[in-house]
Design an enzyme around this catalytic site. Structure first.
Site, short mmCIF file in Angstrom:
data_model
loop_
_atom_site.label_atom_id
_atom_site.label_comp_id
_atom_site.label_asym_id
_atom_site.label_seq_id
_atom_site.Cartn_x
_atom_site.Cartn_y
_atom_site.Cartn_z
N TYR A 16 -5.92 -2.92 -0.65
CA TYR A 16 -7.03 -2.89 -0.30
C TYR A 16 -8.11 -2.03 -1.09
CZ TYR A 16 -10.76 -1.40 2.90
OH TYR A 16 -12.04 -0.75 3.49
N ILE A 17 -8.09 -0.81 -1.27
CA ILE A 17 -8.41 0.20 -1.85
C ILE A 17 -8.64 -0.22 -3.35
CG2 ILE A 17 -9.37 2.34 -2.46
CD1 ILE A 17 -8.02 3.20 0.46
N ALA A 79 -0.59 3.07 -5.15
CA ALA A 79 0.73 2.40 -4.66
C ALA A 79 1.60 3.36 -3.64
CB ALA A 79 1.71 1.96 -5.54
N ALA A 80 1.49 2.71 -2.39
CA ALA A 80 2.13 3.60 -1.29
C ALA A 80 2.26 2.67 -0.02
CB ALA A 80 1.38 4.85 -1.04
N ASN A 97 8.97 6.06 -1.28
CA ASN A 97 8.19 5.34 -2.00
C ASN A 97 6.89 6.08 -2.34
OD1 ASN A 97 7.35 2.73 -2.98
ND2 ASN A 97 5.74 2.57 -1.40
N TYR A 146 3.99 10.39 6.70
CA TYR A 146 3.02 9.86 5.77
C TYR A 146 2.10 11.03 5.19
CZ TYR A 146 -1.35 7.64 4.21
OH TYR A 146 -2.38 7.22 3.45
N HIS A 191 -6.16 -0.31 11.21
CA HIS A 191 -7.47 0.35 11.30
C HIS A 191 -8.40 -0.21 12.50
CE1 HIS A 191 -5.93 1.46 6.90
NE2 HIS A 191 -5.97 2.48 7.87
N ARG A 295 -3.33 7.31 21.15
CA ARG A 295 -2.05 6.67 20.11
C ARG A 295 -1.51 8.07 19.74
NH1 ARG A 295 -4.11 3.19 15.09
NH2 ARG A 295 -5.03 5.29 14.20
N1 LIG Z 1 -6.66 2.73 3.76
C1 LIG Z 1 -6.98 3.78 4.11
O1 LIG Z 1 -7.73 4.07 5.13
C2 LIG Z 1 -6.42 5.06 3.42
C3 LIG Z 1 -6.81 6.16 3.95
C4 LIG Z 1 -6.22 7.60 2.86
C5 LIG Z 1 -5.76 7.29 1.72
N2 LIG Z 1 -5.21 5.99 1.47
C6 LIG Z 1 -4.34 5.90 0.46
O2 LIG Z 1 -4.80 4.71 -0.53
C7 LIG Z 1 -4.05 4.26 -1.06
C8 LIG Z 1 -4.01 2.69 -0.88
O3 LIG Z 1 -4.34 2.34 0.48
P1 LIG Z 1 -4.67 0.76 0.95
O4 LIG Z 1 -5.24 0.86 2.29
O5 LIG Z 1 -5.11 0.17 -0.33
O6 LIG Z 1 -3.09 0.13 0.97
P2 LIG Z 1 -2.48 -1.20 0.90
O7 LIG Z 1 -1.18 -1.17 1.48
O8 LIG Z 1 -3.53 -2.21 1.00
O9 LIG Z 1 -2.41 -1.11 -0.79
C9 LIG Z 1 -1.08 -0.35 -1.56
C10 LIG Z 1 -0.67 -1.33 -2.67
O10 LIG Z 1 0.66 -0.71 -3.30
C11 LIG Z 1 1.57 -1.47 -3.56
N3 LIG Z 1 2.72 -0.78 -3.32
C12 LIG Z 1 3.17 -0.05 -2.54
N4 LIG Z 1 4.44 0.39 -2.78
C13 LIG Z 1 4.69 -0.02 -4.36
C14 LIG Z 1 5.68 0.40 -5.21
N5 LIG Z 1 6.79 0.93 -4.71
N6 LIG Z 1 5.43 -0.33 -6.47
C15 LIG Z 1 4.36 -1.07 -6.70
N7 LIG Z 1 3.64 -1.49 -5.77
C16 LIG Z 1 3.53 -0.78 -4.57
C17 LIG Z 1 1.42 -2.33 -2.15
O11 LIG Z 1 2.20 -3.88 -2.61
C18 LIG Z 1 -0.15 -2.62 -2.16
O12 LIG Z 1 -0.67 -3.59 -3.01
C19 LIG Z 1 -2.55 4.44 -0.45
O13 LIG Z 1 -1.99 5.69 -1.62
C20 LIG Z 1 -2.89 5.38 0.77
O14 LIG Z 1 -1.99 6.46 0.87
C21 LIG Z 1 -5.83 4.99 2.05
O1 LIG Z 2 -7.16 -0.76 17.83
C1 LIG Z 2 -7.46 0.58 17.57
C2 LIG Z 2 -7.41 0.88 16.43
C3 LIG Z 2 -7.63 2.28 16.30
N1 LIG Z 2 -8.51 2.96 17.19
C4 LIG Z 2 -9.03 4.46 16.98
O2 LIG Z 2 -10.10 4.34 16.05
C5 LIG Z 2 -9.83 5.65 15.41
C6 LIG Z 2 -9.53 5.32 13.88
O3 LIG Z 2 -8.26 4.90 13.59
P1 LIG Z 2 -7.79 4.24 12.41
O4 LIG Z 2 -6.48 3.60 12.47
O5 LIG Z 2 -8.65 3.21 11.80
O6 LIG Z 2 -7.72 5.44 11.24
P2 LIG Z 2 -6.82 6.98 11.36
O7 LIG Z 2 -8.04 7.87 11.65
O8 LIG Z 2 -5.71 6.80 12.56
O9 LIG Z 2 -6.27 6.56 10.01
C7 LIG Z 2 -6.90 7.16 8.76
O10 LIG Z 2 -6.61 8.56 8.60
C8 LIG Z 2 -5.00 8.42 8.39
C9 LIG Z 2 -4.86 10.00 8.22
O11 LIG Z 2 -5.16 10.75 9.38
C10 LIG Z 2 -4.45 7.51 7.51
O12 LIG Z 2 -4.86 7.95 6.10
C11 LIG Z 2 -5.11 6.20 7.65
O13 LIG Z 2 -4.60 5.50 6.47
C12 LIG Z 2 -6.52 6.40 7.75
O14 LIG Z 2 -7.07 5.11 7.94
C13 LIG Z 2 -8.46 6.51 15.93
O15 LIG Z 2 -9.09 7.60 16.87
C14 LIG Z 2 -7.74 5.42 16.47
O16 LIG Z 2 -7.18 5.94 17.83
C15 LIG Z 2 -8.67 2.51 18.46
O17 LIG Z 2 -9.16 2.90 19.37
N2 LIG Z 2 -8.16 1.11 18.61
#
Ligand SMILES: NC(=O)c1ccc[n+]([C@@H]2O[C@H](COP(=O)([O-])OP(=O)(O)OC[C@H]3O[C@@H](n4cnc5c(N)ncnc54)[C@H](O)[C@@H]3O)[C@@H](O)[C@H]2O)c1
Ligand SMILES: O=c1ccn([C@@H]2O[C@H](COP(=O)(O)OP(=O)(O)O[C@H]3O[C@H](CO)[C@H](O)[C@H](O)[C@H]3O)[C@@H](O)[C@H]2O)c(=O)[nH]1
Length: 346
Positions: A16-17, A79-80, A97, A146, A191, A295
């Site tokens: 995604y990001i 990647a994570a 990972n 995490y 999310h 949650r």
């Molecule tokens: N989505 C959020 O809200 C959020 C919030 C805070 C931090 N992050 C951080 O941002 C980064 C990206 O998040 P995202 O939402 O895009 O996740 P995502 O799952 O959409 O993307 C992660 C990508 O990494 C790849 N990947 C995972 N493990 C791998 C490996 N061992 N080798 C090669 N590729 C691998 C997956 O195939 C995927 O394409 C992560 O590091 C996450 O911790 C995300």
């Molecule tokens: O169906 C749902 C989904 C979420 N929520 C609420 O919406 C808020 C946001 O939830 P998200 O899951 O969208 O986001 P989080 O704050 O839980 O998670 C975010 O912060 C985390 C760290 O705290 C991780 O980094 C994660 O990837 C990032 O999206 C939370 O209060 C959650 O309980 C609902 O009420 N209903």
């Protein structure tokens, strides 16, 4: 002086990001090389890169070969695994990972002379904060594997000799770039914005069922110590986040020193406020969500203080909540999204 654009290595750029940041880097004139195993990501997103090589970040020979082939000037590491709940069930998988493989990736790049890294971290490193808004020097006390795995990867990165890094701690990332063929495409989807929007958009039944939304969207917890009892978060548009990555990369390329930056808007919205905004954006004034208990592991309030990113990087977010909701709604109705999710849940 060379006129070649810098080549940037992006791990997890099919996710995604990472895919949105790859798009922003292309637009900024960089050559982009994505490495992704596709364990979670999507091929349509990987194809936004100038070059894509499928493989695992923990495979040192693979990463070394990609470095030899493209000679990147810097790397962005996305990647994570990202699911908090799963990390509690399977902590070893997350430490392997998110920390151990990340360290292999960083060390392999350092051995190939790639000494500038932008690292994706998370507000989860702060756990349950005592003071909000949260600055970078607030206590680092993750409350789940995490957050702990991401913090340990950050700290390992800062220890590697000859490497300068910018650690970006994202708060709640939302929205998409449907005009560029990109948006949030997660399975499972935990999310808030997609879970709220998909039932409101009357998405096909198999998609809602596959994403655990058969009985509709539910607000998790209505008894938090917040202004309306629902949890407060700081939502940031994924393209504002992408702008911050481009600035952080340019900062490192210009000789900037190792730093940590929070990335959020500085404004908190409760879940009920997000529901109200969605009613307006989608013209569904009568929509009423369900409710469910809290949650596990969700803090009441997370809001960023991003003053440092503003002053050091010159970054400012420009896209508000309505744009996050409308871009996400547009994306979720695209054929690319619907067909990708259909395949993944079948
Ligand atoms: N989505 C959020 O809200 C959020 C919030 C805070 C931090 N992050 C951080 O941002 C980064 C990206 O998040 P995202 O939402 O895009 O996740 P995502 O799952 O959409 O993307 C992660 C990508 O990494 C790849 N990947 C995972 N493990 C791998 C490996 N061992 N080798 C090669 N590729 C691998 C997956 O195939 C995927 O394409 C992560 O590091 C996450 O911790 C995300
Ligand atoms: O169906 C749902 C989904 C979420 N929520 C609420 O919406 C808020 C946001 O939830 P998200 O899951 O969208 O986001 P989080 O704050 O839980 O998670 C975010 O912060 C985390 C760290 O705290 C991780 O980094 C994660 O990837 C990032 O999206 C939370 O209060 C959650 O309980 C609902 O009420 N209903």
């Amino acid at each position: 002086m060379s006129t070649q654009p810098d080549t940037i290595l992006i791990s997890g750029g099919a996710g995604y990001i990472g895919s949105h940041v790859t798009h922003a880097l292309n637009e900024a004139g960089f050559t982009t090389v994505v490495v992704d195993s596709l364990v979670k990501g999507n091929r349509f997103a990987a194809e936004k890169a100038s070059h894509f090589r499928q493989g695992d970040i923990g495979d040192a020979a693979f990463i070394a070969a990609v470095c030899d082939e493209f000679k990147p000037a810097a790397a962005l590491h996305f990647a994570a695994f990202i699911e908090v709940g799963e990390s509690v069930q399977k902590p070893d998988m997350y430490f392997e990972n998110n920390r151990d493989k990340a360290v292999v990736f960083f060390k392999t790049m350092a051995s190939k002379g790639v000494g500038k890294v932008v690292f994706s971290s998370t507000a989860a490193v702060y756990g349950e904060p005592e003071i909000v808004p949260i600055t970078e020097d607030s206590p680092w006390k993750p409350i789940n594997p995490y957050g702990q795995s991401k913090l340990e990867a950050e700290m390992a990165l800062r220890e590697i000799a000859g490497v300068r890094s910018a650690t970006l701690r994202y708060f709640n990332v939302a929205g998409g770039a449907p005009e560029a063929g990109l948006g949030e495409t997660h399975v499972p989807e935990t999310h808030l914005l997609p879970r709220l929007l998909l039932p409101l958009l009357d998405m096909p039944a198999e998609i809602q069922t596959g994403l655990g939304l058969k009985s509709g969207f539910k607000v998790f917890g209505t008894d938090y110590p917040t202004r309306d009892g629902t949890a407060v978060r700081d939502y940031i548009h994924v393209m504002d986040l992408a702008d911050a990555h481009v600035l952080a990369l340019k900062y490192l390329l210009a000789g900037g020193k190792t730093e940590i930056f929070n990335l959020g808007s500085g404004e908190g919205y409760s879940v009920n406020e997000i529901v109200a905004a969605a009613r307006k954006v989608l013209s569904r004034p009568d929509y009423q969500p369900g409710t469910a208990p809290r949650r596990a592991g969700d803090p009441a309030t997370l809001v960023a203080d991003s003053t440092k990113a503003r002053s050091v990087l010159g970054w400012a977010p420009h896209r508000g909540l309505e744009e996050m909701l409308s871009s996400a709604a547009t994306w979720h109705q695209t054929e690319t999204y619907i067909n990708t999710i259909r395949q993944k849940v079948s």
